[in-house]
Design a protein around this motif. Structure first.
Motif, PDB file in Angstrom:
ATOM      1  N   GLU A   1      -4.568   4.345   9.800  1.00  0.00           N
ATOM      2  CA  GLU A   1      -5.481   3.734   8.827  1.00  0.00           C
ATOM      3  C   GLU A   1      -5.980   2.369   9.294  1.00  0.00           C
ATOM      4  OE1 GLU A   1      -4.216   3.740   4.743  1.00  0.00           O
ATOM      5  OE2 GLU A   1      -5.053   5.749   4.494  1.00  0.00           O
ATOM      6  N   CYS A   2      -6.448   2.314  10.533  1.00  0.00           N
ATOM      7  CA  CYS A   2      -7.012   1.054  11.039  1.00  0.00           C
ATOM      8  C   CYS A   2      -8.535   1.112  10.984  1.00  0.00           C
ATOM      9  CB  CYS A   2      -6.543   0.811  12.469  1.00  0.00           C
ATOM     10  SG  CYS A   2      -4.798   0.363  12.538  1.00  0.00           S
ATOM     11  N   ASN A   3      -9.118  -0.030  10.839  1.00  0.00           N
ATOM     12  CA  ASN A   3     -10.566  -0.139  10.658  1.00  0.00           C
ATOM     13  C   ASN A   3     -11.191  -0.734  11.929  1.00  0.00           C
ATOM     14  OD1 ASN A   3     -13.157  -0.848   9.952  1.00  0.00           O
ATOM     15  ND2 ASN A   3     -12.603  -1.787   7.995  1.00  0.00           N
TER      16      ASN A   3
ATOM     17  N   GLY B   1      -8.754   5.706   2.937  1.00  0.00           N
ATOM     18  CA  GLY B   1      -8.946   5.085   4.235  1.00  0.00           C
ATOM     19  C   GLY B   1      -8.413   3.671   4.351  1.00  0.00           C
ATOM     20  N   PRO B   2      -8.771   3.022   5.464  1.00  0.00           N
ATOM     21  CA  PRO B   2      -8.199   1.707   5.765  1.00  0.00           C
ATOM     22  C   PRO B   2      -8.803   0.594   4.914  1.00  0.00           C
ATOM     23  CG  PRO B   2      -9.814   2.299   7.423  1.00  0.00           C
ATOM     24  CD  PRO B   2      -9.700   3.479   6.512  1.00  0.00           C
ATOM     25  N   PRO B   3      -8.139  -0.562   4.895  1.00  0.00           N
ATOM     26  CA  PRO B   3      -8.756  -1.707   4.228  1.00  0.00           C
ATOM     27  C   PRO B   3      -9.948  -2.214   5.035  1.00  0.00           C
ATOM     28  CG  PRO B   3      -6.706  -2.366   5.300  1.00  0.00           C
ATOM     29  CD  PRO B   3      -6.834  -0.907   5.496  1.00  0.00           C
ATOM     30  N   THR B   4     -10.753  -3.007   4.403  1.00  0.00           N
ATOM     31  CA  THR B   4     -11.878  -3.622   5.098  1.00  0.00           C
ATOM     32  C   THR B   4     -12.113  -4.990   4.466  1.00  0.00           C
ATOM     33  OG1 THR B   4     -14.172  -3.261   5.824  1.00  0.00           O
ATOM     34  CG2 THR B   4     -13.616  -2.486   3.611  1.00  0.00           C
TER      35      THR B   4
ATOM     36  N   ALA C   1     -14.105   1.742   3.607  1.00  0.00           N
ATOM     37  CA  ALA C   1     -14.552   1.140   4.868  1.00  0.00           C
ATOM     38  C   ALA C   1     -15.699   1.928   5.499  1.00  0.00           C
ATOM     39  CB  ALA C   1     -13.380   1.052   5.835  1.00  0.00           C
TER      40      ALA C   1
ATOM     41  N   VAL D   1       0.857  -1.189   0.000  1.00  0.00           N
ATOM     42  CA  VAL D   1       0.000   0.000   0.000  1.00  0.00           C
ATOM     43  C   VAL D   1       0.890   1.234   0.000  1.00  0.00           C
ATOM     44  CG1 VAL D   1      -1.898   1.171   1.174  1.00  0.00           C
ATOM     45  CG2 VAL D   1      -1.606  -1.308   1.442  1.00  0.00           C
TER      46      VAL D   1
ATOM     47  N   SER E   1      -6.480   8.769  10.140  1.00  0.00           N
ATOM     48  CA  SER E   1      -7.280   8.123   9.085  1.00  0.00           C
ATOM     49  C   SER E   1      -7.898   6.786   9.496  1.00  0.00           C
ATOM     50  CB  SER E   1      -6.443   7.926   7.808  1.00  0.00           C
ATOM     51  OG  SER E   1      -6.094   9.164   7.270  1.00  0.00           O
TER      52      SER E   1
ATOM     53  N   ARG F   1      -2.978  -0.118   8.944  1.00  0.00           N
ATOM     54  CA  ARG F   1      -3.850  -0.714   7.921  1.00  0.00           C
ATOM     55  C   ARG F   1      -4.342  -2.092   8.334  1.00  0.00           C
ATOM     56  NH1 ARG F   1       0.499   1.646   4.695  1.00  0.00           N
ATOM     57  NH2 ARG F   1      -0.284   3.652   3.953  1.00  0.00           N
TER      58      ARG F   1
END
Lengths: 193, 198
Positions: free
Chosen positions: B128-130, A170-173, A133, A5, B148, B108
Motif C-alpha cells: 500500500e505505497c503511493n 489503497g494507500p494514503p496520499t 490516491a 490503519v 495495493s 503505507r
C-alpha cells in the motif's frame, strides 16, 4: 493522537483507529469489520472506544458496528439518522463536532452520494470512497463526475498541502500529491507545491 | 505525527526536527541539518519526526525503523537503507538517487511526485505505497511484494518488476518504457488505459 490503519480482510477496505484523545478514548472511522486486532490495539493502549465515524453508510464501512456496540457504548456519527437500528448523530456539510477534545469538521460530497462526507481531523482528511490516491470514485453520470471532481478539487485547494488523506481503499496520499499528480484532480501537469 | 508548524509568519510548513521553524526558516539551517543527521545515525527507531528538506548523502541507515516520519522534499543520495522499516512515512517531492532499500519493509508510505533514479528496492515488502506521479528511472523492484501500491500517472523508465507480486497495483495513466515484468502476476494489476499492455 496516533492514526492506526487496519485493513479489512473481507472487503479489502481500510478502517482507521484514532487515539488516544485527551481523555484517553479512541475513535474509529469506517469499521468495515471489527476483529481481535483492533480490539487488542484499543485495549493494549488502555483506550476506550467512544465514537464511530462513518463516511458513507455502505456495508464496506459499517459491518463492524454491531460488534463494536456489543463491546463499547460508542456514539455513532454518520451522514444518516440510524444504522442497524442504532440512532446516529447526524452530521452534514460544514459541520463541526467536538469529541473528547478532538475537533471534527466535515465536508459533504453530494455529487458522490447524498450520504457521503469527508472528515477533517487533526490535520488529516478521511475521504472514504470519494477520493483515494490518484482516483476519485465512480459517479452516476459524466455530469455528476465533473461536479464531484470540482468539489474535491475545491476542497483540496483550501487545505494545507501536507494534509494527509486516508481513504477507504489503497494507500494514503497528501493534498500536494493529489493536486500535482492525480489525473482527475491535478491543477497543472507540473505543479510544484 | 508532529503537527507543530513553522513559527515564521505566512509559512505553513511543519516545524523541522527539534526546531520551531521549518529548515528553510531556521536561523542556522546547517546546524539544524547536522543535528538531525547525527540523530538519524544514532537512533535505531524514529517516530513522529519531521526531517522535511534535509539533504542526506552517503549515510549508513540500514535496519532503522521510521514510523510516521516526514521526509518531504528531502534529497537522499547514495544512502544505505537496506532492511529499513517505513510505516506511514511521507517522502513526497523527494529526490532519491543511488540508494539501496533492499530487503526493506515499507508500508503505507507516500513517495508521490518524487524523483527516483538508480535505486534498489529488490526483495522488499512495499505494501500500500503511493508512487503516484513519480519519475523513476533505472530502478529495481525485483522480487518485491507491491500489494495495493499505486503508480498512477508515473513515468517509469528502465524499471525492473521481475518476479513481483503486483496484485491490485494500479498503473493507470502510467508511462512505461523498457520496464520488465517477467514472472510477475501482471494479470492481477490494474491497467486503465485500453490497449496498453505491461
Amino acid at each position: 493522537m496516533t492514526v492506526y490503519v487496519h485493513s479489512n480482510p473481507v472487503f479489502g477496505t481500510n478502517s482507521y483507529l484514532l487515539g488516544p484523545t485527551a481523555t484517553g478514548s479512541a475513535i474509529i472511522i469506517d469499521p468495515g469489520s471489527f476483529d481481535g486486532t483492533i480490539l487488542h490495539r484499543i485495549e493494549d493502549n488502555q483506550m476506550h472506544l467512544s465514537a464511530i465515524l462513518v463516511t458513507k453508510p455502505s456495508s464496506f464501512h459499517i459491518s463492524g458496528i454491531k460488534t463494536i456496540r456489543r463491546i463499547y457504548d460508542a456514539q455513532i456519527i454518520a451522514p444518516c439518522r440510524s444504522l442497524f437500528s442504532y440512532p446516529c448523530t447526524f452530521i452534514g456539510d460544514n459541520s463541526t463536532v467536538e469529541l473528547d477534545g478532538v475537533r471534527i469538521e466535515t465536508i459533504a460530497m453530494p455529487d458522490h452520494s447524498r450520504e457521503s462526507v469527508l472528515y477533517l481531523i487533526n490535520g488529516a482528511l478521511f475521504s472514504g470512497e470519494a477520493l483515494s490516491a490518484g482516483m476519485i470514485d465512480v459517479s452516476a453520470s459524466a455530469y455528476a463526475r465533473a461536479l464531484l471532481i470540482e468539489t474535491i478539487r475545491t476542497s483540496l485547494v483550501a487545505l494545507p498541502p501536507d494534509t494527509v488523506i486516508f481513504s477507504s481503499f489503497g494507500p494514503p496520499t497528501t493534498v500536494a500529491v493529489e493536486l500535482a499528480s492525480s489525473p482527475d484532480c491535478r491543477l497543472q501537469p507540473d505543479a510544484e507545491l | 505525527m508532529n503537527q507543530l508548524r513553522c513559527e515564521r509568519d505566512g509559512c505553513s510548513r511543519m516545524a523541522f526536527f527539534r526546531s520551531h521553524t521549518c529548515l528553510e526558516h531556521s536561523q542556522d539551517s546547517t546546524a539544524a541539518a547536522t543535528a538531525a543527521i547525527d540523530f538519524l545515525l544514532q537512533q535505531s527507531e524514529l517516530r513522529d519526526l519531521c526531517f522535511d528538506g534535509l539533504c542526506m548523502s552517503g549515510l549508513q541507515l540500514s535496519g532503522r525503523t521510521f514510523e510516521r516520519c516526514s521526509l518531504r522534499h528531502c534529497a537522499i543520495e547514495r544512502c544505505e537503507l537496506s532492511r529499513v522499516k517505513f510505516n506511514l512515512c511521507f517522502l513526497e517531492f523527494a529526490r532519491i538517487s543511488s540508494c539501496s532499500f533492499a530487503h526493506s519493509d515499507i508500508r503505507r508510505s507516500v513517495f508521490g511526485v518524487s524523483r527516483l533514479s538508480s535505486n534498489d528496492f529488490s526483495d522488499c515488502e512495499l505494501i500500500e505505497c503511493n508512487f503516484n506521479g513519480v519519475s523513476c528511472t533505472d530502478t529495481c523492484f525485483d522480487d518485491s511484494d507491491l500489494l495495493s501500491s499505486r503508480f498512477i500517472a508515473a513515468d517509469l523508465s528502465r524499471v525492473g518488476f521481475r518476479n513481483c507480486n503486483v496484485r491490485e497495483v494500479h498503473f493507470g495513466n502510467t508511462s512505461l518504457a523498457s520496464c520488465d515484468f517477467r514472472y510477475s502476476n501482471i494479470e492481477d494489476a490494474y491497467r486503465q488505459i485500453p490497449g496498453r499492455r505491461l
